[in-house]
Design an enzyme around this catalytic site. Structure first.
Site, mmCIF file in Angstrom:
data_model
loop_
_atom_site.group_PDB
_atom_site.id
_atom_site.type_symbol
_atom_site.label_atom_id
_atom_site.label_comp_id
_atom_site.label_asym_id
_atom_site.label_seq_id
_atom_site.Cartn_x
_atom_site.Cartn_y
_atom_site.Cartn_z
ATOM 1 N N ASP A 276 0.854 -1.160 0.000
ATOM 2 C CA ASP A 276 0.000 0.000 0.000
ATOM 3 C C ASP A 276 0.902 1.225 0.000
ATOM 4 O OD1 ASP A 276 -2.971 1.004 1.905
ATOM 5 O OD2 ASP A 276 -2.140 1.638 -0.023
ATOM 6 N N ASP B 127 -8.120 -7.224 1.220
ATOM 7 C CA ASP B 127 -7.146 -7.306 2.319
ATOM 8 C C ASP B 127 -7.807 -6.766 3.584
ATOM 9 O OD1 ASP B 127 -6.695 -4.235 1.776
ATOM 10 O OD2 ASP B 127 -5.630 -4.748 3.635
ATOM 11 N N CYS C 105 -13.257 -27.254 10.801
ATOM 12 C CA CYS C 105 -12.019 -26.727 10.217
ATOM 13 C C CYS C 105 -10.959 -27.815 10.166
ATOM 14 C CB CYS C 105 -11.513 -25.548 11.061
ATOM 15 S SG CYS C 105 -9.958 -24.853 10.456
ATOM 16 N N CYS D 108 -7.678 -27.217 9.739
ATOM 17 C CA CYS D 108 -6.325 -26.660 9.896
ATOM 18 C C CYS D 108 -5.587 -27.393 11.011
ATOM 19 C CB CYS D 108 -6.396 -25.161 10.178
ATOM 20 S SG CYS D 108 -6.633 -24.684 11.895
ATOM 21 N N CYS E 211 -6.833 -26.743 14.606
ATOM 22 C CA CYS E 211 -8.071 -27.420 15.012
ATOM 23 C C CYS E 211 -7.888 -28.916 15.121
ATOM 24 C CB CYS E 211 -9.185 -27.084 14.018
ATOM 25 S SG CYS E 211 -9.639 -25.339 14.113
ATOM 26 N N HIS F 35 -5.270 -20.069 12.603
ATOM 27 C CA HIS F 35 -6.635 -20.555 12.319
ATOM 28 C C HIS F 35 -7.453 -19.504 11.567
ATOM 29 C CE1 HIS F 35 -10.710 -22.014 12.635
ATOM 30 N NE2 HIS F 35 -11.013 -20.817 13.085
HETATM 31 C C1 2MQ Z 1 -9.844 -1.042 7.088
HETATM 32 N N1 2MQ Z 1 -10.433 -0.194 6.101
HETATM 33 C C2 2MQ Z 1 -9.683 0.355 5.118
HETATM 34 N N2 2MQ Z 1 -10.187 1.250 4.244
HETATM 35 C C3 2MQ Z 1 -9.152 1.598 3.443
HETATM 36 C C4 2MQ Z 1 -9.077 2.532 2.405
HETATM 37 C C5 2MQ Z 1 -7.840 2.757 1.780
HETATM 38 C C6 2MQ Z 1 -7.704 3.777 0.748
HETATM 39 O O1 2MQ Z 1 -8.665 4.451 0.352
HETATM 40 N N3 2MQ Z 1 -6.459 3.980 0.236
HETATM 41 C C7 2MQ Z 1 -5.379 3.241 0.634
HETATM 42 N N4 2MQ Z 1 -4.192 3.508 0.048
HETATM 43 N N5 2MQ Z 1 -5.475 2.256 1.556
HETATM 44 C C8 2MQ Z 1 -6.677 2.022 2.171
HETATM 45 C C9 2MQ Z 1 -6.764 1.062 3.213
HETATM 46 C C10 2MQ Z 1 -5.579 0.249 3.667
HETATM 47 C C11 2MQ Z 1 -5.660 -1.130 3.024
HETATM 48 N N6 2MQ Z 1 -4.678 -2.044 3.542
HETATM 49 C C12 2MQ Z 1 -8.005 0.885 3.842
HETATM 50 N N7 2MQ Z 1 -8.367 0.096 4.908
HETATM 51 ZN ZN ZN Z 2 -8.821 -24.204 12.306
#
Ligand code: 2MQ
Ligand code: ZN
Length: 374
Positions: A94, A268, A306, A308, A311, A337
């Site tokens: 990022d 993510d 699960c 894994c 578990c 987990h």
């Molecule tokens: C937990 N919520 C969340 N909203 C995001 C929006 C952006 C976002 O609008 N821009 C960037 N560059 N990263 C974001 C992230 C981090 C992602 N790993 C976000 N995480």
């Molecule tokens: Zn598990």
């Protein structure tokens, strides 16, 4: 020639979900896919071997954090982030935009970039599209995110409009400053908050740069779920269908399924690793707070559905004891987990898409997980 390509395999006949493959210089991964977050060059408490064992295919790391500590120059000297952390599969970094806005209280956003204070030392720092690209080029990640502003929720239309226009200009500057276009792919990040008109403008501006992939940003930042879903519904069809679509920061099981149904390919979220460290586990029948006293004599696995190794070999009573005792091994077991659970969930989503039954899968999963259908 872009180093990141997307192969559409099929679209689910029951929903808008799509089965695909993303090809990168460090290997390919099937989509829809969940990406474990390894902010400081480690997915907290997991080894690369364990991540491979649970079939993690791509992980995230972070420009802002690695720039501050240990510094991109050290990682470059090590031969790049893959060598530094002994991970030879794809890495997405990022850009630091989100971290600056979420970590540093004192900051000033200008056309040039963002002035802010190091959230650890307090020293004054400056991050710009050019600097974010220089860091990511040094890290050698396969997918780099454009430097963007993720405005807080709620934000006025006027503020959001000027922010979107600046984020589009910053994306152009990122492309300009990109030093390794044949080995690293640059993804644009669509902003625009809760405003359809601005989401459309952002998507159009970024699509004109013909980047290898696109993300939806500015969501999962505290907005109500219906706004997130409305923006998802509206924005995803605006994204090039021949490129990967990445929904940033989204990772609860229901959101992964709903996002896949709307045509998202990559996700993510720190949720699985973060809640693991306070003793909360994701299971097929909902969340389980294994640190609760009621599990003190419960010798069953976290989730009997699960497969894994946690578990198969450890009990709730034992894991509860470790978590209560703040034993690192306890956090390792809950983390393993939870990550395995989400990676397995995405595998089930991909199978359901291949068999044109993701809608049915959603119903059954929501029922079992205890989510009342909307
Ligand atoms: C937990 N919520 C969340 N909203 C995001 C929006 C952006 C976002 O609008 N821009 C960037 N560059 N990263 C974001 C992230 C981090 C992602 N790993 C976000 N995480
Ligand atoms: Zn598990």
């Amino acid at each position: 020639m872009t180093p990141i390509t997307y192969e559409l395999i099929k679209t689910c006949k029951q929903t808008g979900a799509r089965l695909g493959k993303v090809h990168t210089p460090h290997g390919s991964f099937d989509t829809p896919m969940f990406m474990p977050v390894g902010t400081l060059a480690t997915v907290k408490t997991m080894s690369p071997e364990e991540l491979k064992e649970m079939e993690a295919r791509i992980i995230l790391s972070n420009t802002y954090h690695l720039w501050l500590r240990p510094g991109e120059d050290i990682i470059k000297e090590a031969g790049g982030l893959h060598r530094f952390m002994n991970w030879d599969r794809p890495i997405l970094t990022d850009s630091g935009g989100f971290q600056v806005f979420s970590l540093s209280k004192i900051r000033e956003i200008q056309e040039e970039g963002v002035h802010f204070r190091n959230h650890i030392s307090g020293e004054k720092l400056f991050l710009s599209p050019e600097k974010a690209m220089q860091i990511q080029n040094a890290l050698g990640s396969d997918i780099m995110m454009a430097f963007d502003e993720c405005p807080p929720y709620p934000a006025s239309f006027d503020y959001m409009k000027s922010s979107v226009e600046r984020t589009s200009r910053w994306a152009e500057r990122c492309l300009e400053a990109h030093q390794n276009p044949t080995t690293q792919g640059l993804f644009g990040i669509i902003q625009g908050g809760e405003y359809e008109e601005l989401r459309k403008q952002s998507a159009k501006d970024l699509a004109s740069l013909d980047l290898p992939g696109y993300a939806i940003g500015g969501l999962s930042v505290g907005e109500p779920k219906d706004i997130m879903n409305r923006m998802l519904e509206y924005t995803t069809p605006l994204m090039p269908s021949t490129k990967p679509r990445y929904l940033m920061g989204v990772g609860s099981p229901d959101s992964l399924i709903d996002g896949s149904i709307r045509g998202i390919d990559m996700f993510d979220c720190v949720l699985p690793t973060r809640i693991a460290r306070n003793g909360t586990c994701m299971t097929s029948t909902g969340r389980l707070v294994v640190r609760n006293a009621k599990y003190a004599r419960d010798f069953s696995p976290i989730d009997e559905n699960c497969d894994c190794h946690v578990c198969k070999n450890y009990t709730r009573a034992y894991i509860r004891h470790l978590i209560k005792s703040k034993e690192t091994f306890g956090f390792r077991l809950t983390t393993y987990h939870n990550l395995h659970f989400l990676l397995k969930l995405m595998e089930q989503v991909r199978t359901a898409i291949s068999e044109d039954r993701l809608g049915d899968f959603k119903e059954a999963f929501f029922e079992q997980y205890g989510l009342n259908q909307p």
